[in-house]
Every structure is written in C-alpha cells, then in structure tokens.
Enzyme design. Structure first.
Site, short mmCIF file in Angstrom:
data_model
loop_
_atom_site.label_atom_id
_atom_site.label_comp_id
_atom_site.label_asym_id
_atom_site.label_seq_id
_atom_site.Cartn_x
_atom_site.Cartn_y
_atom_site.Cartn_z
N CYS A 113 25.59 78.99 21.51
CA CYS A 113 24.49 79.08 22.47
C CYS A 113 23.20 78.43 21.98
O CYS A 113 22.46 77.83 22.76
CB CYS A 113 24.24 80.53 22.86
SG CYS A 113 24.02 81.67 21.48
N ASP A 373 19.94 80.08 30.74
CA ASP A 373 20.91 80.82 29.94
C ASP A 373 22.15 79.96 29.68
O ASP A 373 22.81 79.52 30.62
CB ASP A 373 21.31 82.09 30.69
CG ASP A 373 22.08 83.07 29.83
OD1 ASP A 373 22.46 82.70 28.70
OD2 ASP A 373 22.29 84.21 30.26
N HIS A 375 24.85 81.08 28.39
CA HIS A 375 25.99 81.98 28.26
C HIS A 375 26.85 82.03 29.53
O HIS A 375 27.08 83.09 30.11
CB HIS A 375 25.52 83.39 27.90
CG HIS A 375 24.85 83.47 26.57
ND1 HIS A 375 23.49 83.30 26.41
CD2 HIS A 375 25.35 83.67 25.32
CE1 HIS A 375 23.18 83.42 25.12
NE2 HIS A 375 24.28 83.63 24.44
#
Length: 486
Positions: A113, A373, A375
């Site tokens: 990430c 994000d 993720h």
C-alpha cells in the site's frame, strides 16, 4: 534428491502464494466502507484548490474559502470537486501479476500500500508537469461509486472481459505513445481539439508508466526491484521515507525520453538544501550542469504539456521531504501545518496513513483529511494495449480520516517547475514553516547551501532510513527562517 526437495519447496511456496492471494482478494475486494459524508458549511481543500458545497449565491462562500487559503481558486460546485478528485490517478492493489522480483508473489495485496501511495503522489507530480493543475479527465463524472452493488457488477464485468481477452487475444502495442500523441495532433481540426487529443494521450501514457509489468518505468515491479537495494523484499511493508528514496532512484534511472525533463530530490534529515535543489533543476540526468539556466528555458505555465518535448536540457524537480510529526502519535500542533501544506497548489500531497495502513492524503475538510485509498484489490490491466480501460485508475469515492488517527511518519511532496519557481516556493514555505506560539518547531527547514557532507542514503542502514529526521550532532545549521529543528 536435493533437486526434488527444492522442487517440492517451490510448489509449496506457490500454493501458499495462491491461497494468500485468494484471501487478500476476498479481504480487499469485498469489504467496502460506507460512503463519505461532507459538510456543506465548511470549505474543502484539494491539492491547492478550494471548493464549497453551499449554494453558489451564498455570500459567505468566497469569504470562507479565502480564509482557508487566500491564493487558491474558489469554487462552489460539488460537480467540480467530484471531477477534480476523479481526475487524480488512483493506484491500488492488483492481482494476477507476473512474479515480482526476488519472489513468487503475483500480487501486492496486504503489503504494497505504501508503494501504491508513493506511485499516486508521483503521478500527481507528472500530471502537473505534463498537463497542469487545471486538467481534468473528461470521463471523471461518469465513474460509479464503489458501493457493494456496483463493485460486484464491476467484478463480474472484469471476469467477462478477462475471458473475452483470453479468447480474442490482446491488441498490438503502440510503438511510442508520445509519438502517437504528436501524430494525432497533426490531424486536421481546431487547435482545441488537437490539444485535447494530446492531453488525453499524455493521460494514457502517464498511466502506462505505472503499469504492473516488468517493463513499466515506474511500475510496481520496478519499485520492488529498487527496494531490494534498500534491503526490502517483496512482501515487506515499506515506510514513507524508504518509498521516497525508491521513487528518487526510479526517476534517476528512467529511460523514456519524455521523462528525462523531470527529476526527484529527497531532503536529508528534514532539511531541504536550496543549492542542491537548484543544481537538480540545472543538471542533466548524469549529474552534469546543463547549458543555460532553468529560468530562461521553461515556457509559460499555461502550456506545460510541451515542456518535456521541446526543452530536453531543462528539468523540473519533485521535492520529497520525509518528516515525523510527533512521537508515537501525531502532535496536534502539526495539524495546521498539514492543512497549510495541502492548501498549496504546488503540493503533490502527503503519503502516510494509519500504522501499517498507507494513505495518499490530497486534501482536508475541518478536522479530517481527504485521502485516496490503495486498499482495493483489482485485476491486472495490460497497459501495453492501445486502448486499455482507464476506469480502474480513477477513484470515484473520496475518503476521510480524522487528523488524530494520522501516523506521525510521512513524506510531503512538492513540484517545482524551474529555478524561478523554486525560489518562490521556498519563500512561501519559509512563511508556512515560521514557528508560531503553538508550533514551537517546524516539521522541516529550508537552508541555503549544499548537503554534500551528509548523504543519508549512504550513511544509514536500510532500517534507519525510516528515521530521516535524525541530525548529526556535530553539525550546526543556519536556516533561512532563523530556526532549526531539534
């Protein structure tokens, strides 16, 4: 016997990798968050642009935004914010990749990430360099929100597309995306249409540089390979300081001619050495000074998309500054600092996040950060095709996180087009960094001179590169603002 044991061990490793990939696919593809709520009563800052969601005829709109940042553009349209946010490049977990260097991993789910956040910040710098801050993607408003229903539909669509691709084969690779862009602009038609074609080709080419294949200049495979030199393995978690150094190495070694006009600089021990940044503006990729000065070579900023093609001896600089905004938790005294930094149009964001969960921070509203994000686990996209789908590289759903949850370790990024730009940036940042009654110590400092006598990347072990704010006690520094970081 030894060969048989090695073969069995490899098969076990591959089986573990497949099960891990399956688990991450479930964890990161289907566990979706609820939609983010924004206040209509407070301005929203997004990478230097100010938006307000009240009615446009409200007399208090302009005043509220100007209080947040008196030099930013003031806009009152929700759709403008959505289009601006949706135009930023979104890079997330991917699966079904070719094995990453030094491993049998075929996905970065669960560990990559921070690399993805770094890629997003670098992509924003390249957007500023080639397209300008006002550029937006024409299809940004057509992106669907990532709720459970649309994500399920998208997953099914990806499966169908994958099956069709396997049956029909992929399209031919374009010989040179930038050359193609030039050719398209020569087609008959209005100048505006030709410029739109050029920018769209740069948009597509820019994304291809971050493709998930070994040949991509700034792709995951390349970053993992460079991470090996810092003692990082595929599957390890990368911190924001290590990613800053990896991004610099990647920019130093790019081969694409279009990328030779931009380089990267990483600050040392929370100190930006102005002479080093200016040298980066004026030096070629091999470190030798280029002819002339950057001030004279750069074109007006209203036409940034041609700078890389017409001015090979001039260089823009991506300035990356690893900092730590507190001890175990972010010190609340740095919240206003983060807000002021994200209010600057030449800021390319902040990579950081929560502990072990990286985020790419691009703005804020009130006491919450706005972030992209990484993720989400998405399928591999072959960016070598001439018309690969772009939708999965743009995020329709901004997320918010309280400043209080921000991890203190982060990297701040800026884009400087020329020496003249840097002089303005350093002057403005010196004002931002001036300590107030509540902010006793600045997050970083800007000083005159070089930092040749202190090379962080060579003198520290890979583990200590995560602590770039440690100073050499034998050195004394006089800063431009008359203060030092203790």
């Amino acid at each position: 016997m030894v060969q048989m044991e090695n073969k069995e061990r490899d098969e076990v490793d591959k089986m573990k990798t497949k099960f891990l990939s399956m688990w991450h696919n479930v964890k990161y593809s289907w566990a979706l968050k609820s939609k983010t709520s924004f206040s209509r009563n407070s301005p929203v800052l997004l990478l230097g642009k100010c938006y307000h969601f009240k009615a446009e005829d409200d007399d208090n709109v302009s005043e509220a935004c100007l209080e947040a940042s008196d030099k930013d553009s003031v806009m009152g349209n929700i759709e403008d914010f959505r289009k601006d946010f949706g135009s930023r490049i979104w890079l997330t977990y991917r699966e079904e990749l070719s094995p990453l260097p030094g491993s049998v991993l075929t996905s970065d789910c669960g560990w990559g990430c921070m690399l993805r956040a770094g890629q997003m910040m670098l992509a924003q710098a390249l957007i500023l360099h080639f397209l300008g801050r006002d550029w937006t993607w024409s299809e940004a408003l057509q992106l669907q929100c990532l709720d459970a229903e649309t994500w399920t539909t998208a997953a099914a669509k990806r499966l169908v597309e994958s099956l069709e691709s396997s049956l029909q084969g992929t399209l031919n690779r374009p010989s040179n995306p930038v050359s193609s862009a030039r050719a398209r602009t020569q087609a008959p038609g209005p100048a505006e249409e030709a410029d739109a074609h050029l920018k769209e080709m740069y948009h597509r080419t820019l994304i291809s540089w971050f493709g998930d294949n070994p040949s991509a200049q700034l792709g995951l495979h390349r970053l993992v390979h460079l991470g090996l030199t810092l003692g990082k393995q595929a599957g390890d978690w990368y911190g924001p300081a290590a990613v800053a150094h990896i991004l610099k190495k990647a920019m130093d070694e790019v081969k694409d001619p279009a990328l030779t006009s931009i380089t990267a600089y990483v600050s040392q021990d929370c100190t930006v050495y102005s002479a080093d940044v200016i040298d980066s503006h004026r030096a070629s990729k091999d470190g030798q000074p280029s002819a002339g000065t950057s001030d004279d070579l750069y074109p007006p900023q209203n036409n940034p998309s041609v700078s890389a093609l017409t001015l090979p001896d001039s260089h823009a600089v991506i300035i990356l500054i690893p900092v730590r905004l507190g001890g175990d938790k972010t010190n609340p005294e740095y919240f206003n600092f983060a807000k002021r930094i994200l209010s600057l149009e030449y800021c390319i964001g902040i990579i950081g996040g929560k502990p072990k969960q990286a985020r790419y921070f691009v703005g804020f509203q009130d006491d919450s950060l706005i972030y992209m994000d990484p993720h989400y686990c998405q399928s591999f996209v072959d960016v070598s095709t001439s018309d690969f789908p772009l939708q999965s590289y743009h995020c329709p759903s901004p997320k918010k996180m309280p400043f209080t949850k921000m991890d203190p370790s982060c990297t701040v990024g800026f884009y400087s087009r020329s020496v003249q730009d840097y002089e303005k940036i350093s002057q403005e940042l010196s004002q931002v960094l001036q300590p107030s009654a509540s902010d006793k110590y600045p997050a970083f400092t800007i000083v005159q001179g070089h930092g040749r006598d202190y090379d962080l990347s060579d003198s520290l072990t890979p583990e200590k590169r995560e602590w770039p704010f440690i100073r050499d006690p034998r050195r004394t520094i006089t800063t431009a603002g008359g203060f030092v970081l203790l």
